[in-house]
Write an enzyme that holds these catalytic residues in place. Structure first.
Site, PDB file in Angstrom:
ATOM      1  N   ARG A  71       0.866  -1.000  -0.314  1.00  0.00           N
ATOM      2  CA  ARG A  71      -0.250   0.477  -0.249  1.00  0.00           C
ATOM      3  C   ARG A  71       0.658   1.152  -0.314  1.00  0.00           C
ATOM      4  NH1 ARG A  71      -3.484   2.185   4.669  1.00  0.00           N
ATOM      5  NH2 ARG A  71      -4.278   3.950   3.895  1.00  0.00           N
ATOM      6  N   ASP A 128      -2.913   4.712  -2.586  1.00  0.00           N
ATOM      7  CA  ASP A 128      -4.139   5.514  -2.019  1.00  0.00           C
ATOM      8  C   ASP A 128      -4.588   6.111  -3.130  1.00  0.00           C
ATOM      9  OD1 ASP A 128      -4.791   3.737   0.443  1.00  0.00           O
ATOM     10  OD2 ASP A 128      -4.817   5.625   1.238  1.00  0.00           O
ATOM     11  N   HIS A 188     -15.991   6.410   4.153  1.00  0.00           N
ATOM     12  CA  HIS A 188     -14.845   5.729   4.625  1.00  0.00           C
ATOM     13  C   HIS A 188     -14.869   6.490   6.343  1.00  0.00           C
ATOM     14  CE1 HIS A 188     -11.648   3.204   5.377  1.00  0.00           C
ATOM     15  NE2 HIS A 188     -10.889   4.503   5.483  1.00  0.00           N
ATOM     16  N   ASN A 191      -9.971   6.153  11.939  1.00  0.00           N
ATOM     17  CA  ASN A 191     -10.434   7.026  13.010  1.00  0.00           C
ATOM     18  C   ASN A 191      -9.502   8.368  11.717  1.00  0.00           C
ATOM     19  OD1 ASN A 191      -9.602   8.176  14.995  1.00  0.00           O
ATOM     20  ND2 ASN A 191      -7.153   7.298  15.197  1.00  0.00           N
ATOM     21  N   ASP A 262     -12.041   8.137  20.517  1.00  0.00           N
ATOM     22  CA  ASP A 262     -12.647   6.799  19.887  1.00  0.00           C
ATOM     23  C   ASP A 262     -13.963   7.100  20.199  1.00  0.00           C
ATOM     24  OD1 ASP A 262     -13.618   4.131  20.204  1.00  0.00           O
ATOM     25  OD2 ASP A 262     -11.886   3.345  20.267  1.00  0.00           O
ATOM     26  N   ARG A 264     -16.478   5.161  21.198  1.00  0.00           N
ATOM     27  CA  ARG A 264     -17.258   4.225  21.737  1.00  0.00           C
ATOM     28  C   ARG A 264     -16.521   4.862  23.004  1.00  0.00           C
ATOM     29  NH1 ARG A 264     -13.289  -1.130  19.910  1.00  0.00           N
ATOM     30  NH2 ARG A 264     -12.303   0.790  19.533  1.00  0.00           N
ATOM     31  N   ILE A 311     -15.626   3.531  12.341  1.00  0.00           N
ATOM     32  CA  ILE A 311     -16.888   3.977  12.746  1.00  0.00           C
ATOM     33  C   ILE A 311     -18.207   3.792  11.856  1.00  0.00           C
ATOM     34  CG2 ILE A 311     -18.099   6.009  12.772  1.00  0.00           C
ATOM     35  CD1 ILE A 311     -15.256   6.781  13.355  1.00  0.00           C
ATOM     36  N   GLY A 312     -17.806   3.658  10.534  1.00  0.00           N
ATOM     37  CA  GLY A 312     -18.990   3.296   9.390  1.00  0.00           C
ATOM     38  C   GLY A 312     -19.513   2.371   9.749  1.00  0.00           C
TER      39      GLY A 312
HETATM   40  P1  ADP Z   1      -8.001   3.873  10.798  1.00  0.00           P
HETATM   41  O1  ADP Z   1      -7.859   2.276  10.308  1.00  0.00           O
HETATM   42  O2  ADP Z   1      -8.875   4.606   9.649  1.00  0.00           O
HETATM   43  O3  ADP Z   1      -7.200   3.648  12.204  1.00  0.00           O
HETATM   44  P2  ADP Z   1     -10.286   2.390  11.981  1.00  0.00           P
HETATM   45  O4  ADP Z   1     -11.323   2.266  10.068  1.00  0.00           O
HETATM   46  O5  ADP Z   1      -9.740   0.839  12.359  1.00  0.00           O
HETATM   47  O6  ADP Z   1      -9.464   3.430  11.676  1.00  0.00           O
HETATM   48  O7  ADP Z   1     -11.493   3.541  12.550  1.00  0.00           O
HETATM   49  C1  ADP Z   1     -10.902   2.974  14.166  1.00  0.00           C
HETATM   50  C2  ADP Z   1     -12.134   4.109  14.807  1.00  0.00           C
HETATM   51  O8  ADP Z   1     -13.423   3.015  14.617  1.00  0.00           O
HETATM   52  C3  ADP Z   1     -11.835   3.943  15.915  1.00  0.00           C
HETATM   53  O9  ADP Z   1     -11.329   4.947  16.621  1.00  0.00           O
HETATM   54  C4  ADP Z   1     -13.180   3.684  16.614  1.00  0.00           C
HETATM   55  O10 ADP Z   1     -14.357   5.648  17.255  1.00  0.00           O
HETATM   56  C5  ADP Z   1     -14.199   3.454  15.814  1.00  0.00           C
HETATM   57  N1  ADP Z   1     -14.461   2.097  16.082  1.00  0.00           N
HETATM   58  C6  ADP Z   1     -13.939   1.042  16.091  1.00  0.00           C
HETATM   59  N2  ADP Z   1     -15.115   0.075  17.002  1.00  0.00           N
HETATM   60  C7  ADP Z   1     -16.290   1.201  16.998  1.00  0.00           C
HETATM   61  C8  ADP Z   1     -17.434   0.458  18.288  1.00  0.00           C
HETATM   62  N3  ADP Z   1     -18.003  -0.413  18.768  1.00  0.00           N
HETATM   63  N4  ADP Z   1     -18.349   1.556  18.312  1.00  0.00           N
HETATM   64  C9  ADP Z   1     -17.906   2.046  17.127  1.00  0.00           C
HETATM   65  N5  ADP Z   1     -16.954   3.202  16.900  1.00  0.00           N
HETATM   66  C10 ADP Z   1     -16.200   1.942  17.068  1.00  0.00           C
END
Ligand code: ADP
Length: 376
Positions: A71, A128, A188, A191, A262, A264, A311-312
């Site tokens: 990537r 990307d 998308h 974070n 986060d 959560r 989050i999605g």
């Molecule tokens: P990246 O790849 O950009 O680092 P991710 O796609 O893995 O991020 O997303 C991470 C974020 O997803 C976390 O910071 C959190 O805000 C959110 N997240 C993960 N699990 C949950 C959940 N069960 N409920 C709400 N938000 C969540």
């Protein structure tokens, strides 16, 4: 590769620090190692030892690895599709370092180490930015003197292209339409977060720009702000431009508003009546809604809105609040179907919703593996 099953997956964090974390997963289970990993080369050697191990390994010897997909965050204007990495390609990736000073150097190290450890394997770069190469000039230019584009390549590039492309392919299949006839808004939100307008299967606009700082509000990045703010802050505070860059990338976004990035934690705090967490949530949702509105008009007609990433896929509160109140625009969420976390494609619209709403788990690794396989 034929059945696209995952033999092993893993992650190495904190390379070069005193405590590193190496997670290795196979169908037999998950292992975690905390011995220091001094360099990327040591890290990849550890991976080779694990995947060829007699007990926990998944292949007999490393020569079974025919190709490695990398990537690469910034492909600039040069890379419009994945390509085999030769010296010329590597040189072009190095030339793009000024555009992605945090990401491309690490990607280059990864490529060089992989070339050293797997000299017989084909190395493939998956960029990307590549999916966004179809964005037309009216959407990729910034209204700054045009010579900044010609001299310094200042323009919108967009990121998360592999993910937007992957979920778009899945969405078209789910809708039973060819991708070339499908209009989508792909959301998308992890974070890092970006939203893309896809017309007839091609990206026509996306929220991230020259760098991943622009667009929607993110975990720690501010997204769109008045571009005069950095200048204002240099005049009003003792921060210099590097401090401000750090502030906008790492201490802003929802974290800058409520101290947490986060969702959560943000929801747990909202439930306890934390006003800052509530504000961060409302700002976050509002900005996504604005982008969906803008991209709906840019597209003229939208087949579906896709939610993906951390989050999605997991946050029903964010999805619900983004979609509620949009019935007049043909967007009708089914709040019951929306409830919960989803690890497979799920429809969350009401039966008469003109615009369909789907959660589609992203899989950038599978997309990179698929693109790599195509090139060999
Ligand atoms: P990246 O790849 O950009 O680092 P991710 O796609 O893995 O991020 O997303 C991470 C974020 O997803 C976390 O910071 C959190 O805000 C959110 N997240 C993960 N699990 C949950 C959940 N069960 N409920 C709400 N938000 C969540």
């Amino acid at each position: 590769m034929d059945d696209k099953s995952v033999l092993a997956s893993g992650l190495i964090e904190k390379i070069g620090e005193t405590t590193s974390k190496h997670i290795y997963k196979t169908q037999a289970g998950k292992q975690e190692f905390n011995n220091p990993v001094p360099s990327h080369e040591d890290g990849l050697k550890q991976v080779v030892n694990l995947i060829t191990d007699k007990v926990v390994g998944v292949i007999k010897e490393k020569s079974e690895i025919k190709a490695i997909g990398h990537r690469v965050v910034h492909g600039g204007e040069v890379f419009k599709k994945p390509c085999i990495i030769d010296n010329e390609v590597l040189k072009a990736v190095i030339e793009n370092v000024p555009l992605a000073p945090l990401h491309n150097p690490a990607n280059i190290t990864g490529i060089e180490v992989a070339q050293k450890i797997f000299p017989a394997a084909i190395q493939v770069g998956v960029f990307d930015t590549a999916f966004h190469h179809t964005i037309p000039p009216r959407a990729f230019h910034y209204a700054v003197p045009l010579e900044l584009y010609h001299k310094h390549k200042v323009r919108r590039y967009g990121f998360h292209g592999t993910s937007h492309h992957y979920v778009a392919l899945q969405a078209a299949e789910t809708l039973g339409k060819p991708l070339t006839e499908t209009n989508l808004i792909t959301v998308h939100i992890g974070n890092g977060a970006s939203i893309t307008a896809i017309k007839n299967g091609q990206s026509i606009d996306t929220s991230m720009g020259l760098t991943p700082l622009e667009g929607v509000i993110m975990g720690t990045r501010c997204g769109d702000i008045d571009p005069a703010i950095p200048h204002f802050l240099t005049a009003q505070t003792d921060m210099d431009i590097d401090d401000i860059n750090d502030l906008l990338n790492k201490k802003s976004g929802v974290k800058g508003i409520c101290g947490m990035n986060d969702f959560r934690d943000i929801h747990a705090a909202r439930e306890k009546g934390d006003q800052k967490a509530q504000l961060a949530f409302e700002m976050y949702v509002y900005r996504i809604k604005k982008y969906i509105g803008a991209y709906s008009f840019a597209l003229g007609q939208v087949d579906a809105i896709i939610f993906t990433a951390g989050i999605g896929e997991n946050d029903d509160d964010v999805r619900r609040e983004v979609c509620l109140g949009l019935d007049n625009f043909g967007i009708k969420i089914d709040v019951e179907k929306n409830e919960g976390r989803f690890s497979k494609i799920t429809a969350i619209h009401q039966h008469d919703s003109e615009v369909k709403l789907f959660i589609i788990p992203t899989n950038e690794e599978l997309m990179i593996a698929t693109e790599t396989n195509k090139l060999i």
